[in-house]
Design an enzyme around this catalytic site. Structure first.
Site, PDB file in Angstrom:
ATOM      1  N   ALA A 272       1.199  -1.088   0.476  1.00 45.64           N
ATOM      2  CA  ALA A 272      -0.265   0.126   0.177  1.00 45.64           C
ATOM      3  C   ALA A 272       1.038   0.944  -0.173  1.00 45.64           C
ATOM      4  CB  ALA A 272      -0.731   0.293   1.158  1.00 45.64           C
ATOM      5  N   MET A 273       0.149   2.249  -0.090  1.00 49.08           N
ATOM      6  CA  MET A 273       1.021   3.496  -0.363  1.00 49.08           C
ATOM      7  C   MET A 273       0.642   4.972   0.589  1.00 49.08           C
ATOM      8  SD  MET A 273       3.915   5.176  -0.986  1.00 49.08           S
ATOM      9  CE  MET A 273       3.850   6.464  -1.523  1.00 49.08           C
ATOM     10  N   GLU A 274       1.394   5.475   1.417  1.00 50.47           N
ATOM     11  CA  GLU A 274       0.889   6.490   2.183  1.00 50.47           C
ATOM     12  C   GLU A 274       0.602   7.896   1.730  1.00 50.47           C
ATOM     13  OE1 GLU A 274       3.432   5.780   2.390  1.00 50.47           O
ATOM     14  OE2 GLU A 274       5.424   6.428   2.788  1.00 50.47           O
ATOM     15  N   ASN A 275      -0.089   8.034  -0.001  1.00 52.59           N
ATOM     16  CA  ASN A 275       0.121   9.256  -0.650  1.00 52.59           C
ATOM     17  C   ASN A 275      -1.254  10.099   0.129  1.00 52.59           C
ATOM     18  OD1 ASN A 275       0.429   7.974  -2.996  1.00 52.59           O
ATOM     19  ND2 ASN A 275      -1.142   7.645  -3.032  1.00 52.59           N
ATOM     20  N   HIS A 307      -0.169   0.775   9.234  1.00 50.11           N
ATOM     21  CA  HIS A 307       0.427   1.043   8.491  1.00 50.11           C
ATOM     22  C   HIS A 307       0.707   2.284   7.322  1.00 50.11           C
ATOM     23  CE1 HIS A 307       4.907   0.763   7.537  1.00 50.11           C
ATOM     24  NE2 HIS A 307       4.148   1.361   6.185  1.00 50.11           N
ATOM     25  N   GLU A 308       0.129   2.519   6.906  1.00 55.18           N
ATOM     26  CA  GLU A 308      -0.824   3.603   6.176  1.00 55.18           C
ATOM     27  C   GLU A 308      -0.968   4.503   6.796  1.00 55.18           C
ATOM     28  OE1 GLU A 308       1.206   2.946   3.520  1.00 55.18           O
ATOM     29  OE2 GLU A 308       1.296   1.042   3.647  1.00 55.18           O
ATOM     30  N   HIS A 311       2.068   7.036   8.873  1.00 52.14           N
ATOM     31  CA  HIS A 311       2.822   7.281   7.958  1.00 52.14           C
ATOM     32  C   HIS A 311       1.637   8.392   8.341  1.00 52.14           C
ATOM     33  CE1 HIS A 311       5.656   5.131   5.966  1.00 52.14           C
ATOM     34  NE2 HIS A 311       5.231   3.935   5.432  1.00 52.14           N
ATOM     35  N   GLU A 330      10.095   4.389   8.177  1.00 50.47           N
ATOM     36  CA  GLU A 330       9.358   3.270   7.105  1.00 50.47           C
ATOM     37  C   GLU A 330       9.745   2.201   8.732  1.00 50.47           C
ATOM     38  OE1 GLU A 330       7.449   2.308   5.528  1.00 50.47           O
ATOM     39  OE2 GLU A 330       7.659   3.553   3.617  1.00 50.47           O
TER      40      GLU A 330
HETATM   41  N1  ARG Z   1       5.906   3.845   1.637  1.00 49.36           N
HETATM   42  C1  ARG Z   1       4.969   2.491   1.479  1.00 49.36           C
HETATM   43  C2  ARG Z   1       4.757   1.939   2.619  1.00 49.36           C
HETATM   44  O1  ARG Z   1       4.105   2.182   3.523  1.00 49.36           O
HETATM   45  C3  ARG Z   1       5.705   1.727   0.613  1.00 49.36           C
HETATM   46  C4  ARG Z   1       5.768   2.229  -0.953  1.00 49.36           C
HETATM   47  C5  ARG Z   1       6.802   1.849  -1.371  1.00 49.36           C
HETATM   48  N2  ARG Z   1       7.034   1.523  -3.240  1.00 49.36           N
HETATM   49  C6  ARG Z   1       7.939   0.913  -4.075  1.00 49.36           C
HETATM   50  N3  ARG Z   1       8.370   1.554  -4.915  1.00 49.36           N
HETATM   51  N4  ARG Z   1       9.452   0.452  -3.815  1.00 49.36           N
HETATM   52  O2  ARG Z   1       5.806   1.275   3.143  1.00 49.36           O
HETATM   53 ZN    ZN Z   2       5.270   1.977   5.077  1.00 52.86          ZN
END
Ligand code: ARG
Ligand code: ZN
Length: 881
Positions: A272-275, A307-308, A311, A330
């Protein structure tokens, strides 16, 4: 069209860091969205650092430049240059406005980095993934985390095809346009780095819930998914609310926008991604319902949602100065999630799960050719550094600091860290300084942990002096050289410990100058230190490294009886389990070395006693009944024969099953099966976990009986945990009988990608040489595709990383097939290819025949001239060390 930058590019070094010469203060983005092509207009307000005299250089990859203007005037062609990976512009000054217009191709973007299409072109939706350097695939920009800008984003698209338009920040208007088109604008009041930019556009459904933060802000929480998945988002919504409350209570952190969007996609490279304001999730980490999700998956959804969300402060409000500092966000955020999950569920079970993961994934990484410090000193491709070391070991380092400061001290420290660094791009040093300053302690010695690869070994030796009534504990630390890091320093290693008497009771510990305590922490900083405990009337049994107080390998010459004592009595749930693991390792070694029966029986006897102990939590019992896995066992051998390790582990479990006895296993299984339920409470989950473990042990003793149970369990399963567990036992122990339920499952879940992934993975995991042929047959299944990361991981990733006897066929056929697939995958999605290639880790310690075959497969990859930078770096490091 994927970027293929020079594989032989120079590494980027932490030591070369320079503050940006140019910044973007404000950015206005305007998207004309389409499936095949999208146009992106960017208007950047530039700021120049007067102290630096650098030309303006913007990052950009695979962009088709349509127009460019500086301060309102189109730039003549000799005033800018398209250079490798970017754009150089002449004539910009502080306060200049640069306008570019570029075209990108979402549907052709198989790397899933930048703007891409999820799903079929007629029904799928558009989304972005920018971390770490995806934004440069969207527009020309200063794509580095220490450039933070205010964003205003306008999306325009056909209303029927893209009814939902989302971007990060707060909504700031929407409306109709000519020709069936519409627009929506989002403005983010918090300056952010480009890697936190996101947009989503397409046909999505939503669930929503109002939330009022502790500091009184009303927030709309919205979770978006495609129509067939929206019914499975409720659990994530509940988990989100729990996460938000927890972060308010435990860290004093409130959410800071009016909306919080979460979107599920089946096409995602990571979890997942925390945008900012628009988290995007791999559907695997968001969707949950009892019919399709296992208990483990439920816990994972809760953990990733947390987690997200976390962030938003540890990552977004305070971000990283550069990508070497990745663990700043992280490691800290994993630690925060671990603490949250421990609070929501069982703390000892969570700790066991996390340490098991560390040992299974991080220790091998740290011991092999890909070893790197939590803060690496250099990289070629940053996406290769989203590793177990940066995440999991990074979390262990934060845990050590938190333990050093205590609960209140750590909170004081994080308050100061957030206050000092809010809106900044920070470093690991900033983190340690804030934690230390808030408590008047110097934490800089811990910085060494961030710069040193490898798992330290701690040796412990105790000596009891009956005449003096003293017990002297000697601890020493040892550091083996790592890949590219031959010289090591001693580190501060907190060792939490307690002493036990022969009756299993904790003994009060009296050290010079300290008040007696039942538990204490000593920090081993030198190569060797002695600790003297006074006034002890008997030789104590030490419980060391309680709660796994430092990420090290502990070596201690316990007798089996001492381990059995800790296993029976240690109130520290983690160490109790750990004593069992150590005892299992003794049993394993006794079997391996053909030593007398005693070594084996101690473990079996101890567990046979605990087996019917009504006070023991069922889930903990299930974990106690599970010896260390094959990867962990292989880590202990100088020369690895995966076949042999598998056979030994099986034999070990067979001994345990025999000792407990068929009838007791059968009776326990029947009792647990009679309580089968779809309920998700901790007790029901624990029962399912134990039931599965008991069924697996029974299958070793009496496969026919176990398969009969499994067939019934598959048929009557109230939920996925029971269904999948039964299927696994059937497929493994009765190939003929397993075929029918496998086919049944395949048909039942034909339209559920996540359930199908489990079907692929389950079969890829079946031990033995014949699984290679099965994997090849499964590649021909119409549902298989290399283009979907979850699917590729489920079949190929599981085969290589979760099936030692299958992948490591002695004839090397597993390696050859895998190398071929990595090459095919690399042409589509370099991030996934590089990630899957790490399955070769440890190849140098294989026995000679396999080692040569693995080397040849890696060498065949290295010889390809069109490797992505991602895969080239992994393969190169793998062969270099
Ligand atoms: N920040 C994201 C997380 O919560 C991971 C994103 C990693 N993206 C990548 N292309 N390596 O862990
Ligand atoms: Zn993360």
């Amino acid at each position: 069209m994927n970027a293929r930058p020079e594989a032989a590019s120079q590494p980027i070094r932490l030591a070369d860091y320079r503050a940006p010469a140019w910044r973007v203060e404000r950015v206005e983005l305007d998207f004309e969205l389409g499936i095949d092509a999208a146009e992106v207009a960017a208007r950047l307000l530039l700021r120049r650092d007067p102290a630096q005299d650098e030309p303006l250089r913007l990052d950009g990859e695979n962009l088709e430049l349509l127009s460019i203007a500086l301060d309102g005037r189109p730039l003549p062609v000799d005033a800018y240059r398209l250079i490798d990976g970017g754009l150089e512009v002449d004539g910009a000054r502080d306060g200049s406005v640069l306008e570019t217009r570029v075209r990108v191709h979402p549907a052709a973007n198989t790397a899933l980095e930048g703007l891409y299409l999820s799903g079929p072109r007629d029904t799928g939706f558009l989304l972005t993934q920018c971390e770490a350097q995806g934004f440069r695939h969207i527009t020309y920009f200063l794509d580095r985390p220490d450039v933070q800008s205010s964003y205003s984003v306008t999306l325009r698209a056909d209303r029927a095809r893209f009814p939902v338009l989302l971007a990060g920040g707060n909504p700031d208007g929407a409306g109709e346009l000519d020709g069936g088109r519409h627009w929506a604008r989002f403005v983010d009041p918090h300056p952010k780095p480009s890697y936190l930019f996101a947009l989503v556009a397409g046909r999505l459904e939503r669930i929503e819930r109002g939330y009022r933060t502790a500091d009184g802000r009303d927030v709309q929480l919205k979770i978006w998914a495609e129509a067939d998945a929206i019914g499975r988002c409720q659990y994530a919504m509940d988990a989100l609310e729990r996460s938000m409350r927890w972060d308010e209570r435990v860290y004093g952190r409130n959410y800071d926008l009016d909306v919080f969007h979460v979107v599920a996609t089946h096409d995602f490279n990571m979890g997942a991604m925390e945008n900012k304001g628009l988290n995007i999730f791999n559907a695997k980490c968001l969707l949950a319902d009892p019919d399709a999700s296992t208990d483990d998956e439920y816990r994972r959804v809760e953990a990733v949602i947390a987690h997200e969300y976390f962030h938003n402060w540890s990552g977004n409000r305070v971000t990283c100065r550069d990508w070497f500092q990745l663990s700043l966000k992280e490691g800290f955020t994993v630690f925060r999630e671990q603490s949250f999950s421990a609070d929501m569920n069982s703390a000892p079970l969570k700790r066991i799960e996390d340490v098991s993961l560390l040992r299974r994934a991080q220790f091998p990484e740290d011991a092999g050719p890909l070893a790197h410090p939590v803060r690496p000193a250099e990289y070629r491709e940053i996406n290769n550094f989203y590793t177990a070391t940066v995440y999991e070991k990074g979390a262990e380092l934060v845990r050590m600091l938190a333990g050093r400061l205590g609960e209140e001290g750590f909170r004081r420290g994080t308050d100061l860290y957030f206050a000092r660094n809010d809106g900044r791009a920070a470093t690991i040093e900033d983190f340690l300084a804030a934690l230390g300053d808030a408590n008047g302690v110097d934490l800089t010695p811990y910085l060494a942990w961030y710069g040193q690869a490898g798992t330290p070994r701690v040796r412990a030796q105790g000596a009891y002096d009956a005449a003096q009534r003293t017990y002297t504990l000697t601890l020493s630390q040892h550091h083996a050289p790592s890949a590219r890091q031959p010289h090591k320093h001693n580190l501060p290693i907190p060792v939490k410990l307690a002493l036990f008497g022969a009756d299993g009771r904790m003994l009060p510990m009296q050290m010079d100058g300290q008040t007696p305590a039942s538990e204490t922490v000593v920090v081993l900083a030198d190569a060797e230190q002695h600790y003297v405990f006074r006034d002890l009337g008997e030789r104590p049994v030490p419980s060391l490294l309680r709660g796994f107080s430092a990420p090290v390998i502990l070596e201690c010459d316990y007798t089996p009886a001492e381990l059995a004592l800790l296993l029976a009595h240690d109130p520290d749930g983690f160490n109790r389990w750990e004593a069992g693991q150590q005892l299992a390792l003794r049993a394993h070694d006794a079997l391996r070395d053909g030593a007398g029966p005693h070594g084996v029986t101690a473990w079996c006897d101890a567990l046979a006693t605990l087996f019917d102990d009504p006070r023991l939590d069922a889930a903990l019992l299930a974990d106690l009944l599970t010896p260390p896995g094959e990867v962990e066992l292989a880590e202990r051998e100088p020369l690895v024969d995966p076949e042999h390790i598998h056979a030994l582990r099986r034999q070990l479990q067979l001994r345990l099953a025999t000792r407990i006895g068929r009838d007791r296993l059968d009776a326990r299984y029947r009792r647990l099966a009679a309580q089968a339920t779809a309920a998700l409470d901790a007790g029901s989950q624990a029962n399912r976990r134990l039931k599965q473990r008991v069924l697996q042990l029974l299958a070793l003793l009496d496969p026919a009986l176990a398969c009969a149970h499994a067939a019934a369990q598959y048929r009557d399963a109230p939920g996925m945990t029971d269904r999948l567990g039964a299927l696994a036992v059937l497929a493994r122990h009765d190939v003929a009988r397993g075929a029918e339920p496998l086919a049944h499952y395949r048909a039942r879940y034909a339209d559920d990608p996540l359930a199908l992934d489990k079907w692929f993975a389950l079969q890829a995991q079946l031990p033995g040489e014949s699984t290679l042929a099965r994997v090849q047959a499964l590649e021909a299944d119409p549902a298989f595709t290399l283009k979907n990361p979850n699917r590729a991981r489920a079949l190929l990733g599981t085969f290589a990383s979760g099936n030692p006897t299958g992948f490591h066929r002695v004839d090397g056929a597993g390696y050859r097939l895998y190398a071929e697939r990595l090459l095919a995958l690399d042409a589509l999605n370099p991030q996934i290819a590089a990630r899957l290639a790490t399955a070769f880790n440890g190849w140098q310690r294989l026995e000679p025949q396999r080692r040569e075959a693995a080397r040849a497969a890696l060498a065949s990859l290295a010889a390809c001239d069109k490797l992505s930078r991602n895969l080239a770096e992994i393969v190169g490091n793998m062969l270099k060390a």
